[in-house]
Scaffold this motif. Structure first.
Motif, PDB file in Angstrom:
ATOM      1  N   GLN A   3       0.925  -1.137  -0.149  1.00 30.90           N
ATOM      2  CA  GLN A   3      -0.294  -0.001  -0.257  1.00 30.90           C
ATOM      3  C   GLN A   3       0.663   1.240  -0.270  1.00 30.90           C
ATOM      4  O   GLN A   3       2.077   1.306   0.752  1.00 30.90           O
ATOM      5  N   GLN A   4       0.071   2.681  -0.502  1.00 31.43           N
ATOM      6  CA  GLN A   4       1.317   3.890  -0.423  1.00 31.43           C
ATOM      7  C   GLN A   4      -0.152   4.563   0.708  1.00 31.43           C
ATOM      8  O   GLN A   4      -1.042   3.854   0.779  1.00 31.43           O
ATOM      9  N   PRO A  60       5.242   0.340  11.244  1.00 30.22           N
ATOM     10  CA  PRO A  60       5.748   1.661  10.683  1.00 30.22           C
ATOM     11  C   PRO A  60       5.087   2.425   9.692  1.00 30.22           C
ATOM     12  O   PRO A  60       4.817   3.254   9.821  1.00 30.22           O
ATOM     13  N   PHE A  61       3.946   1.878   8.858  1.00 29.36           N
ATOM     14  CA  PHE A  61       3.284   1.776   8.281  1.00 29.36           C
ATOM     15  C   PHE A  61       2.054   2.889   9.081  1.00 29.36           C
ATOM     16  O   PHE A  61       2.473   3.495   8.669  1.00 29.36           O
ATOM     17  N   LEU A  73      -2.715  16.263   9.036  1.00 32.16           N
ATOM     18  CA  LEU A  73      -2.366  15.615   7.848  1.00 32.16           C
ATOM     19  C   LEU A  73      -3.681  15.171   7.807  1.00 32.16           C
ATOM     20  O   LEU A  73      -3.940  14.256   9.126  1.00 32.16           O
ATOM     21  N   THR A  74      -4.337  14.203   6.273  1.00 27.47           N
ATOM     22  CA  THR A  74      -5.662  13.519   6.379  1.00 27.47           C
ATOM     23  C   THR A  74      -4.808  12.531   5.539  1.00 27.47           C
ATOM     24  O   THR A  74      -5.071  12.260   4.649  1.00 27.47           O
ATOM     25  N   PRO A  75      -3.777  11.385   6.248  1.00 28.76           N
ATOM     26  CA  PRO A  75      -3.680  10.756   5.419  1.00 28.76           C
ATOM     27  C   PRO A  75      -4.422   9.521   4.889  1.00 28.76           C
ATOM     28  O   PRO A  75      -5.140   8.795   5.269  1.00 28.76           O
ATOM     29  N   GLU A  76      -4.437   9.118   3.210  1.00 31.49           N
ATOM     30  CA  GLU A  76      -5.356   7.445   2.502  1.00 31.49           C
ATOM     31  C   GLU A  76      -4.083   6.876   2.214  1.00 31.49           C
ATOM     32  O   GLU A  76      -3.490   7.046   2.083  1.00 31.49           O
ATOM     33  N   ILE A  77      -4.646   5.914   2.825  1.00 32.70           N
ATOM     34  CA  ILE A  77      -4.801   4.103   2.152  1.00 32.70           C
ATOM     35  C   ILE A  77      -4.616   4.273   1.365  1.00 32.70           C
ATOM     36  O   ILE A  77      -5.500   4.077   0.381  1.00 32.70           O
ATOM     37  N   ARG A  78      -3.900   3.936   0.092  1.00 31.30           N
ATOM     38  CA  ARG A  78      -3.965   3.086  -1.616  1.00 31.30           C
ATOM     39  C   ARG A  78      -3.511   2.040  -1.389  1.00 31.30           C
ATOM     40  O   ARG A  78      -2.537   2.021  -1.151  1.00 31.30           O
ATOM     41  N   ALA A  79      -4.019   1.541  -2.488  1.00 30.85           N
ATOM     42  CA  ALA A  79      -4.085  -0.101  -3.547  1.00 30.85           C
ATOM     43  C   ALA A  79      -2.413   0.045  -3.842  1.00 30.85           C
ATOM     44  O   ALA A  79      -2.117   1.242  -4.855  1.00 30.85           O
ATOM     45  N   SER A 124       7.455   0.650  -7.207  1.00 30.56           N
ATOM     46  CA  SER A 124       5.855   0.901  -6.599  1.00 30.56           C
ATOM     47  C   SER A 124       4.938   1.612  -7.206  1.00 30.56           C
ATOM     48  O   SER A 124       4.547   2.796  -7.582  1.00 30.56           O
ATOM     49  N   LEU A 125       3.762   0.871  -7.743  1.00 35.96           N
ATOM     50  CA  LEU A 125       2.023   1.297  -8.833  1.00 35.96           C
ATOM     51  C   LEU A 125       1.162   1.594  -8.329  1.00 35.96           C
ATOM     52  O   LEU A 125       1.318   0.528  -7.539  1.00 35.96           O
TER      53      LEU A 125
END
Length: 157
Positions: A3-4, A60-61, A73-79, A124-125
């Motif tokens: 994930q990113q 760590p993630f 900040l408002t982080p979003e997890i992305r595939a 990482s795509l």
């Protein structure tokens, strides 16, 4: 599962500074960082434990997500899909073409050069499904294998 993290309250340059500063303040290593294809969003890659557990505060993630939130900040997890890719012409294009045929849109590319060996890279795509919802480890692993097989079949230069 690979994930990113996406975080984006400011312009692109400002977002990169905010993310870098937030993660540095909390002693979290950044493996890769780059603009999202949808400006001004930024994508960042940090290590995570396998198997990933969203409830593990020591991962760590998860620490990175908490650090970004603590800094406003408002982080979003992305595939994302992580590929081992040789440094040769047409490899990235083959991967992108295959993703399109498989029903994915690429949202970001993060490159970790020299890994796992000289002359290659981990790439990482950041992806989103264009046809159906859902994302799981089996799907990611199978997709990575199909793309890497297609890249390996490219003719030599």
């Amino acid at each position: 599962m690979h994930q990113q993290i996406r975080a984006s309250p400011d312009d692109t340059a400002g977002n990169i500074r905010l993310v870098v500063n937030a993660l540095a303040k909390h002693s979290i290593n950044i493996e890769a960082i780059a603009p999202d294809f949808d400006p001004p969003h930024v994508r960042v890659l940090v290590e995570h434990l396998e198997p990933y557990d969203a409830g593990n505060r020591d991962d760590p993630f998860n620490r990175a997500l908490a650090a970004l939130e603590q800094e406003g900040l408002t982080p979003e997890i992305r595939a994302a899909v992580m590929l081992k890719m040789p440094n040769k012409p047409r490899a990235l294009k083959a991967a992108l073409d295959r993703l399109t045929r498989e029903g994915y849109a690429v949202e970001c590319i993060l490159v970790l050069p020299g890994e796992p060996a000289p002359g290659s890279a981990r790439v990482s795509l950041g992806v989103a499904r264009t046809d159906i919802a859902g994302w799981d480890d089996g799907e990611v692993d199978a997709l990575s294998s199909r793309i890497e097989a297609e890249i390996a079949a490219l003719p030599p230069d």
